[in-house]
Design a protein around this motif. Sequence first.
Motif, PDB file in Angstrom:
ATOM      1  N   UNK A 624       0.972  -1.311  -0.120  1.00 43.31           N
ATOM      2  CA  UNK A 624      -0.083   0.031   0.016  1.00 43.31           C
ATOM      3  C   UNK A 624       0.952   1.228  -0.069  1.00 43.31           C
ATOM      4  N   UNK A 625       2.057   1.409   0.808  1.00 39.94           N
ATOM      5  CA  UNK A 625       2.862   2.324   0.918  1.00 39.94           C
ATOM      6  C   UNK A 625       4.009   2.412  -0.187  1.00 39.94           C
ATOM      7  N   UNK A 626       4.141   1.675  -0.811  1.00 45.74           N
ATOM      8  CA  UNK A 626       5.081   1.486  -1.972  1.00 45.74           C
ATOM      9  C   UNK A 626       6.389   0.860  -1.458  1.00 45.74           C
ATOM     10  N   UNK A 627       6.548   0.414  -0.267  1.00 48.94           N
ATOM     11  CA  UNK A 627       7.921  -0.095   0.456  1.00 48.94           C
ATOM     12  C   UNK A 627       8.303  -1.348  -0.405  1.00 48.94           C
ATOM     13  N   UNK A 628       7.263  -1.993  -1.055  1.00 51.91           N
ATOM     14  CA  UNK A 628       7.263  -3.174  -1.934  1.00 51.91           C
ATOM     15  C   UNK A 628       6.690  -2.993  -3.271  1.00 51.91           C
TER      16      UNK A 628
END
Length: 794
Positions: A624-628
Amino acid sequence: MRKAVWCVLCLLVTLGSLVWSQDSAKAIYKDPNAAIPDRVRDLLSRMTVEEKVAQLESSWTLPAFGSFKIPSVIDGDHVNEAIAKKIAGNGLGTYAFLDEFTGMGDSLSPRSGAQHRNLFQSWVIKNTRLGIPILFHGEALHGSVTPGATAFPEAVGLGSTWDPELLEKMFTTVGLESRAAGNALVLAPVLDLSRDPRFGRVEEMYSEDPYLVAQMGTAAVKGLQGTLTDRLDENHVFATAKHFVHAQPENGTNTGPADFSERTMRSVFLYPFEQVVKNAHIEAVMPSYNEINGGIPSHANPWLLKEVLRKEWGFTGLTVSDYLAVDMLASTHHVAASNAAAGLLAFQSGLDVELPAASGFPSLVAAVQAGKLSEKELDASVGRMLTAKFRAGLFEHPLVDEKRAVAEVGNKEHAKLARQVADEAIVLLKNKDNALPLEPARIKTLAVIGPNGQKRRMGGYSGIPPYYVSIVDGIQKRAGAGVKVVFAEGCKISEPDTAPNLNTMSPYYAPSEDTDRKLMQEALETAKSADMIVLALGGNEVVSRESIGNVGQAKPSLGDTDTLELPGRQNELVHEIAKLGKPMVAVLLNGKAYSIEPLVAEVPAILEGWYLGQETGNAIADVLFGDVNPSGHLPVTIARNVGQLPVYYYKTPAARRGYVFSDNSPLFPFGYGLSYTTFTYGKPSLDREKIAANESAKVSITITNSGKRAGDQVVQMYVHPLVSSVVQPVMALRGFKRVHLEPGASTTVSFDAGPEQLSILDAEMKRTVEPGAVDILLGSSSAETSSVRLTIAE
């Protein structure tokens, strides 16, 4: 005089003991340096018929299943002598502690599990004539089903990784934890094909495609068993391929018949099993509950178990029954008049071991005595069980190391791997206008709305993990103190709405409308306060699961469905939330591919998470937060509605012509998956445009990360012969590779196109490479490919 007689008796006992001791000392089966075949022959020569049959029997602990209960052989801190003598007086093949299933053993721990096994094992070795140890077995579909074991994503989620190397690494850990807990045999992996999403067990299956299932299944078996030689090392377990062979049960119902041609069975449904037997050398195979081949139950099918499995494929391991399946030959299929007759029928059809308890197989003793069954036939099966026990080192090391169980089961280092697998399993289905990833700096209040926001969703055949991170917890942890996270359930999925266990396998009911209306109003009020909404939707382990019935219950426990809509009032909840006009995204947790057309119409971004194991919330927050960067690809096709079934991509040219006023395309195609970056494919090329039937060409394609984020892409290769003697699917997966690319980077991916990829079963049921033109298709999904043509010479 009396004293003299007593002395003589004592002398005789002493001499007898000495003779027995000397004979025992010469026993080859007790010599760890002797060859295993010699140890097996020696032990068989010492066994009575009753002792031999006992090695093909099992027993179990089942705290409660409706009114059905099997008491444990362990009573507190000691063995229940009466139960032990009843089930293992002549020895015992295998035993399962089913109190370790989710919800049934919360008071248990890795240490107590090891202690229970050691208590029973010690009793058997001490109190049976030959001291043959028990081979304990357990489940390991997506983690060792023992208390505190690491919980990985459900099988369908594992399929969406398209990453056999990662799967082998994961199952190496599962094997380690299973063995440390005390099991030497696990009932995994499932090699069935997920071809009807109405079936409640599709969550247990990797994919609808035989090639993908074969690749993932082979990786799982290699991880569980390790590099097998003469011995199984202390870090691995014997694996079991199941269910041989469910195929595609009629109406998508558990135990339903599967009446397919032999060509379809061999080309499609048997293919993953054949590959795992031949390439991974799996040690056990479990037949399916249902009937195939026009009325032949798999447990009574000598063609399947003897001709195909053993003679054709060369399988030398154990065939073990599905739980209570031998009884079902009499109670359900009516091909035997009694449980005793069912036991003899199953054994003569090729079954070695009856699980989970001795019901039909005790009749084998009388069958041998009456001449209906030769002792040579019996010895062959008993020999396979003894071989497994010798290979597992149980005669030398029968007890579980309690300290090791505590240290290895649920080890914190294993959690990192669980997180990685969960990250790779998530599929980005939609991302309109780059709604994802979220930016915490722009969010003050984030509302998680939906029935899966805070519930523990693990899927079937799950253990009790060391912890579980919910979606709400994962988002709050990642978003930080600067973002206020609020939650509202919104509606119920079902009543009850609980994690699975054998004690709650009762029928479920639709949620109360009054309850849902109240929850929906609370959700609307909660959502109004937020400037970002995450919808937590999907299914649960009650509405979609293994459908079990007629076992100590008046009614069956249902898990198969005649609809693919999101269960309950979730679509209504989404519609009402959408009216608020707030930015929102959706996360799905479920075991099957739901028809989510209403969701697609109203929500800008959608993540399919399946069931993600103990790291669920953290993995969802990662994406969701773009870390992956999401990299999962669909291992199944998602239908628009239930009327579109069957919808799997592997269709023949005359199939799926469509219906009036309907879009004939699937909602999402097989192999599909978006990314936060973009990938550009070049044109495929061949190193040779024409080959002989026994030769191979190499097909290559260059892929470039044309976006601004690093990411993974799964390059897929499909084949289709233009003309063939037998109708072939319009495309069939025959290769795939996951690649990682930094922004702007390119790589060339190559696949072999030879006999293994191009052969078919011809009109005479012979595997052959036919001359003619074959299109090789490469791309990011079954719906997005470009092709190159290869010619196979006459």
